[in-house]
Design an enzyme around this catalytic site. Structure first.
Site, PDB file in Angstrom:
ATOM      1  N   ASP A 181       0.869  -1.300   0.006  1.00  0.00           N
ATOM      2  CA  ASP A 181       0.022  -0.038   0.105  1.00  0.00           C
ATOM      3  C   ASP A 181       0.928   1.378   0.163  1.00  0.00           C
ATOM      4  O   ASP A 181       1.998   1.220  -0.467  1.00  0.00           O
ATOM      5  CB  ASP A 181      -0.966   0.042   1.187  1.00  0.00           C
ATOM      6  CG  ASP A 181      -2.474   0.587   0.990  1.00  0.00           C
ATOM      7  OD1 ASP A 181      -2.241   1.936   0.854  1.00  0.00           O
ATOM      8  OD2 ASP A 181      -3.045  -0.164   0.915  1.00  0.00           O
ATOM      9  N   HIS A 222      -3.936   5.059   4.135  1.00  0.00           N
ATOM     10  CA  HIS A 222      -4.762   3.641   3.657  1.00  0.00           C
ATOM     11  C   HIS A 222      -4.113   2.643   4.281  1.00  0.00           C
ATOM     12  O   HIS A 222      -4.618   1.805   4.865  1.00  0.00           O
ATOM     13  CB  HIS A 222      -4.506   4.171   2.111  1.00  0.00           C
ATOM     14  CG  HIS A 222      -5.429   3.107   1.550  1.00  0.00           C
ATOM     15  ND1 HIS A 222      -5.117   1.637   1.009  1.00  0.00           N
ATOM     16  CD2 HIS A 222      -6.888   3.177   1.275  1.00  0.00           C
ATOM     17  CE1 HIS A 222      -6.208   1.354   0.199  1.00  0.00           C
ATOM     18  NE2 HIS A 222      -7.246   1.978   0.484  1.00  0.00           N
ATOM     19  N   SER A 397     -11.423  -1.558   0.198  1.00  0.00           N
ATOM     20  CA  SER A 397     -10.250  -1.540   0.851  1.00  0.00           C
ATOM     21  C   SER A 397     -10.030  -1.977   2.458  1.00  0.00           C
ATOM     22  O   SER A 397      -9.103  -2.704   2.736  1.00  0.00           O
ATOM     23  CB  SER A 397      -9.734  -0.017   0.938  1.00  0.00           C
ATOM     24  OG  SER A 397      -9.184   0.233  -0.276  1.00  0.00           O
TER      25      SER A 397
END
Ligand SMILES: *[C@@H]1O[C@H](CO)[C@@H](O)[C@H](O)[C@H]1NC(C)=O
Ligand SMILES: *[C@@H]1O[C@H](CO)[C@@H](O)[C@H](O)[C@H]1NC(C)=O
Ligand SMILES: *[C@@H]1O[C@H](CO)[C@@H](O)[C@H](O)[C@H]1NC(C)=O
Ligand SMILES: *[C@@H]1O[C@H](CO)[C@@H](O)[C@H](O)[C@H]1NC(C)=O
Ligand SMILES: [Ca+2]
Ligand SMILES: [Ca+2]
Ligand SMILES: [Ca+2]
Length: 639
Positions: A181, A222, A397
């Site tokens: 990520d 994230h 996600s």
């Protein structure tokens, strides 16, 4: 394609036709960007100092071997801009003229986007509800996906059933999940002690420290949020708790540069495959509903290598977010999600509906949970950057790392599980629970051996308690074979007035070395074009009459030139079925205005074992999916 014949898929050599099919992807819109990265192959087995020297004398820096190769390297040229619209012919020529260089290939750049990112405010809310046997972490009561007590309008017991796994003693010990990520805040006190530094790397800036790059809007939060879902620590008074709170996370920073390259993806997915058990990816090709894209050459090689050789031969587990394109996209057009070697995970919200951003496709294996209910407090609570916590992690996600956490629990329960065992366990222990399609389009359907599936949710929501219990007594499934069930190669017209129906009758390679008798994945590798690609719908019906929608209408896709070029549409819906008989492909153009197209080729690829997969497994619950499938297999063998 020269490596193709040399690739080994799950211990078996494959025919070139399949390899071509699986490896070629349409890459039209991405052909215009060139990066400063080069794949360089040298003659012989040069030592590192020599490789560095070759790089230097041609003006490059050597970033190391590709996929552990002894003669393929990643070179970066500091003086070429990171992205430009023309090939750097002079630099390529200079490299190629070096006597030690066998070939040099400048990497193109393309887009890969995070799934579910929205800039969000950080919450300061710290509830002080405490329950006796529950983790005492302040955010645990907000983690409805771990324990749904009906908080914020959720449905009681619609959760991952992790407490039942924890109660059996499994918390993820000695299992590492890599978060591929935008970095991981490994200084976060809820992650710090579960951080596996040895297995971590930063491919966005080539160093050992995958720390997220600071931006004012917390764009790079994230990965940290995903990491917390897997392995946030328990009972430490900080944020919440991870699904596998004693497992380790590795950070692989690879999304934070102007363009993605094949080499960054390949190096990430092939990083330390014996230290990393599970790779979790919550990104992919743009979910704009008109992209058809997938893993490129080196990345495909990395995945195949991971599955065949990673985890000391048991195979790495690649978990994939199925996509956030909503109704407008179809995850079978995303070659990462649709791959047989990734487990792609969709999401449901806290009352069992699909989330509005969920994509559907027949390659989705199962589901976990994410945000989307009206109440904003029903997002995914997890760790956030700089020691903070959030309650609003979102999108598919957020769903993929939950699945990675559940698989970490299963791997602790039985470290012998192969990548295929994990998929079988997922199929057999996922539950319909109360999942439903908010728009009532996709219903739960029984396949030919009694397994219930839904086009949105795959085989249902993961059940950690059931998965570890079955994992503990699991016996590795028998060898997998790949059978080319048949090919139709012929130009045939279809139109919005007239659909095309094609049939392949197959004996599933009976009496050959590659006979398949119990299906795992099925691929329909298809070449066709149409005046509007987005209006095409494809349906594949198995001999046992299970109908998979392998491509749905995509309203934004107005392609009229490329069509699909040997695209491997995949379905999991026929899992466990017997493949012999007639397979039917239906090609429709769903359009009010006249459209037409040409079918060119369809190859049916069948994958699975020849021997019944669950023979040595005892059945304790006669109503379990395992009992139902075993009975179906037994009845069939009597015929
Ligand atoms: C993949 O890379 C190999 C070299 O590593 C090359 O020979 C082959 O043509 C490539 N295949 C595709 C589909 O680009
Ligand atoms: C932990 O996992 C590694 C491989 O990931 C394995 O070699 C080792 O034996 C395991 N240790 C224990 C105590 O299970
Ligand atoms: C794993 O495999 C080893 C060697 O085959 C075996 O001794 C062990 O019992 C297996 N463990 C489990 C949990 O099945
Ligand atoms: C599709 O393929 C056919 C046959 O090769 C070709 O004649 C036609 O021009 C193509 N159509 C489109 C829309 O590209
Ligand atoms: Ca760094
Ligand atoms: Ca905690
Ligand atoms: Ca998508």
């Amino acid at each position: 394609m020269k490596r193709c014949r040399g690739l080994k898929f799950s211990g078996l050599w494959l025919r070139p036709i399949f390899l071509t099919a699986a490896l070629i992807f349409i890459t039209n819109s991405n052909a215009d960007i060139f990066t400063n990265s080069f794949l360089v192959k040298l003659h012989g087995d040069p030592e590192k100092s020599l490789v560095d020297q070759v790089a230097r004398r041609n003006g490059f820096v050597n970033h190391g071997p590709v996929l552990g190769s002894s003669n393929e390297f990643h070179f970066v040229h500091r003086a070429i801009p990171h992205a430009r619209s023309r090939r750097s012919i002079s630099h390529t020529r200079k490299l190629k003229s070096d006597p030690l260089v066998a070939f040099a290939f400048q990497q193109t750049g393309f887009k890969r986007v995070k799934r579910g990112y929205k800039p969000l405010k950080v919450e300061a809310l710290v509830p002080n509800i405490k329950l006796a046997d529950n983790p005492t972490d302040p955010y645990f009561p907000l983690q409805w996906y771990l324990k749904n007590t009906g908080q914020n309008g959720g449905k009681v017991k619609l959760d991952l059933n992790v407490e039942a796994a924890w109660a059996q003693g499994y918390t993820g010990k000695n299992v590492t999940t890599a978060i591929m990520d935008d970095g991981v805040d490994y200084m976060h006190l809820d992650l710090k002690f579960n951080y596996n530094a040895l297995a971590s790397y930063d491919f966005s800036s080539n160093d050992q420290f995958p720390y997220p790059r600071y931006t004012d809007d917390w764009f790079n939060s994230h990965g940290t949020r995903c990491a917390g879902e897997v392995a946030a620590a328990r009972d430490n008074g900080i944020c919440g708790v991870g699904v596998a709170y004693d497992s380790k996370v590795a950070g692989i920073r690879m999304l934070d540069q102007p363009y993605m390259t094949d080499l960054i993806e390949a190096n990430s997915m092939g990083h330390e495959p014996n230290l990393i058990d599970i790779y979790s990816a919550s990104w992919g090709p743009t979910d704009d509903g008109k992209t058809v894209d997938g893993p490129r050459n080196a990345t495909m090689r990395a995945i195949v290598k991971g599955v065949n050789e990673g985890r000391n031969g048991k195979g790495n587990i690649y978990v994939w977010a199925s996509g956030d394109g909503g109704e407008e996209d179809d995850c079978n057009c995303d070659g990462y999600a649709a791959s047989m070697w990734t487990i792609s995970i969709n999401s449901a919200i806290n009352d069992g509906q699909n989330a509005h951003y969920d994509e559907s496709c027949s390659s989705t294996l199962a589901s976990t949970f994410s945000n989307g209910a009206k109440d904003p407090n029903t997002g995914v609570a997890t760790t956030d950057l700089y020691g903070k916590c959030t309650t609003t992690h979102s999108g598919t996600s957020a769903a993929a790392p939950e699945a990675a956490g559940v698989f970490a629990l299963a791997l602790e329960a039985n470290p012998n599980l192969t990548w295929r065992d994990v998929q079988h366990l997922t199929v057999l222990t996922s539950k319909r629970n109360s999942l439903f399609d908010a728009k009532n389009r996709f219903h739960w359907t029984m396949n030919g051996v009694g397994l219930e599936f839904n086009h949105l949710f795959g085989f249902g929501v993961l059940d950690a308690g059931a998965m570890v219990a079955l994992a503990k007594q699991w016996k590795t499934v028998p060898a997998r074979y790949h059978c080319e069930g048949g090919t139709i190669k012929q130009i045939k017209r279809f139109s919005s007035k007239r659909s095309l129906i094609l049939q392949i009758k197959t004996n599933a390679c009976q009496n050959t070395e590659t006979e398949v008798r119990y299906l795992e994945h099925v691929q329909a590798v298809i070449t066709l074009n149409a005046t509007r690609r987005g209006d095409i719908e494809l349906y594949l019906t198995s001999p046992m009459k299970t109908r998979s929608m392998i491509l749905s209408k995509r309203v934004n896709d107005d392609d009229h030139k490329d069509g699909f070029m040997r695209w491997p549409f995949m379905t999991t819906h026929t899992w466990g079925e017997y493949p012999q008989g007639i397979w039917t492909l239906e090609i429709k153009l769903n359009s009010k205005v006249p459209q037409s197209g040409f079918f060119k080729e369809w190859t049916l690829m069948l994958h699975g074992p020849r021997e019944p997969p669950y023979n040595d497994l005892p059945v304790s619950d006669p109503h379990s999916k395992l009992a139902i499938v075993k009975k179906a297999h037994k009845d069939r063998n009597k015929m």
